[in-house]
Write an enzyme that holds these catalytic residues in place. Sequence first.
Site, PDB file in Angstrom:
ATOM      1  N   PRO A  19      64.182 -16.148  23.697  1.00 43.64           N
ATOM      2  CA  PRO A  19      63.472 -16.771  24.821  1.00 43.64           C
ATOM      3  C   PRO A  19      62.740 -18.015  24.335  1.00 43.64           C
ATOM      4  CG  PRO A  19      62.284 -14.839  24.054  1.00 43.64           C
ATOM      5  CD  PRO A  19      63.562 -14.895  23.263  1.00 43.64           C
ATOM      6  N   GLN A  73      60.626 -11.751  29.977  1.00 39.07           N
ATOM      7  CA  GLN A  73      59.557 -11.730  28.979  1.00 39.07           C
ATOM      8  C   GLN A  73      58.236 -12.192  29.592  1.00 39.07           C
ATOM      9  OE1 GLN A  73      58.870 -14.624  25.647  1.00 39.07           O
ATOM     10  NE2 GLN A  73      59.609 -12.940  24.371  1.00 39.07           N
ATOM     11  N   CYS A 103      54.443 -16.267  20.413  1.00 41.59           N
ATOM     12  CA  CYS A 103      54.341 -17.700  20.691  1.00 41.59           C
ATOM     13  C   CYS A 103      53.160 -18.304  19.937  1.00 41.59           C
ATOM     14  CB  CYS A 103      54.182 -17.957  22.175  1.00 41.59           C
ATOM     15  SG  CYS A 103      54.013 -19.718  22.570  1.00 41.59           S
ATOM     16  N   ASN A 205      64.975 -13.001  13.458  1.00 42.39           N
ATOM     17  CA  ASN A 205      64.977 -14.312  14.096  1.00 42.39           C
ATOM     18  C   ASN A 205      64.384 -15.341  13.136  1.00 42.39           C
ATOM     19  OD1 ASN A 205      62.872 -15.929  16.479  1.00 42.39           O
ATOM     20  ND2 ASN A 205      65.038 -16.342  16.241  1.00 42.39           N
ATOM     21  N   ASP A 207      65.809 -19.489  11.586  1.00 41.33           N
ATOM     22  CA  ASP A 207      66.624 -20.308  10.678  1.00 41.33           C
ATOM     23  C   ASP A 207      68.125 -20.045  10.724  1.00 41.33           C
ATOM     24  OD1 ASP A 207      64.219 -21.364   9.894  1.00 41.33           O
ATOM     25  OD2 ASP A 207      64.179 -20.386   7.930  1.00 41.33           O
ATOM     26  N   ARG A 230      66.740 -22.110  18.397  1.00 43.91           N
ATOM     27  CA  ARG A 230      66.937 -23.563  18.434  1.00 43.91           C
ATOM     28  C   ARG A 230      68.365 -23.992  18.125  1.00 43.91           C
ATOM     29  NH1 ARG A 230      62.243 -25.278  14.465  1.00 43.91           N
ATOM     30  NH2 ARG A 230      62.678 -23.174  13.662  1.00 43.91           N
TER      31      ARG A 230
END
Length: 330
Positions: A19, A73, A103, A205, A207, A230
């Site tokens: 997300p 979420q 976040c 999660n 890289d 990303r």
Amino acid sequence: MIKIGDNIELPDFPLLLAPMEDVSDPPFRLVCKQYGADLMYTEFISSEGLIRDAIKSRKKLDIFDYERPIGIQIFGGDEEAMAMSAKIVDATNPDLLDINFGCPVKKVVCKGAGAGVLKDIDLMVRLTKAVIKSTNLPVTVKTRLGWDDATINIMEVAERLQDVGIKALAIHGRTRQQMYKGSANWKHIADVKNNPRIKIPIFGNGDIDSPEKALEYKNTYGIDGIMIGRAAIGYPWIFNEIKHFFKTGEHLPKPTIVNRVEVCKTHLQKSVEWKGEKLGLLEMRNHYSNYFKGIPNFKETRTKLVTLNSSQELFDLLDTICQMPELQAI
């Protein structure tokens, strides 16, 4: 096969779309689903915004059957608000409800939400319990290793959240202090997965940007699946590329300029349909540079893409890109 709760069944070693605020909307999720994402989530939604009936927050609840399994979420730092927002989410019938405790941005952390909750695990547990009690959906969590290198507390977080009933945990291998800088530390993620007390799926999660790295991390850290963020922006092909590499040890052909244009057009069309012409065009401007990253001598065309104000003109320009002789070999 990986299970989340009683009803969500995912392929062995699933690939999840992370997300991402201002990215993971329905148009973007559509193209990622078409190219292999196994589980996706909405952008994070403010619990306070849902309760206030804020238009932007409510709009983020939009999900579609072709996206399933899909999770909504939410984030927040108040138990009552999180409980009330969980009931609102429950009514929209997603497949799961995910809580954002990761976040790192200041405006979220300053409200005692997102990664800010990593400073107070007791509060994190209370917030999670409040959500679980207020929904019939499986509840999952996405978080980070800790606030900073001196307070890496992910093991305690994982154990305590599992104990109160979460059904899966996604861990970004950075601290809040790192933001998105430096390298993700997957050793801590592996430690959680290898803890004999942990029975829920653990997703890693951070890289992952190539099939080789995905396979290396799968084999090295033993996690149940990978969450990609990303690296999927402007490149939804990464999911199928990773799956193909896992199966064959070989690479799929890279997307051609025609492939890039067609996916970009689909994304643009859905953006306009979902958000309306003005906002749909405006928010698509964030994606063009990623769809055409690495294309030589593309600066002038890119400038046109981010300045045109008509969807028809944009579609015409995208069609023209396919015909550019200098790009035919790409």
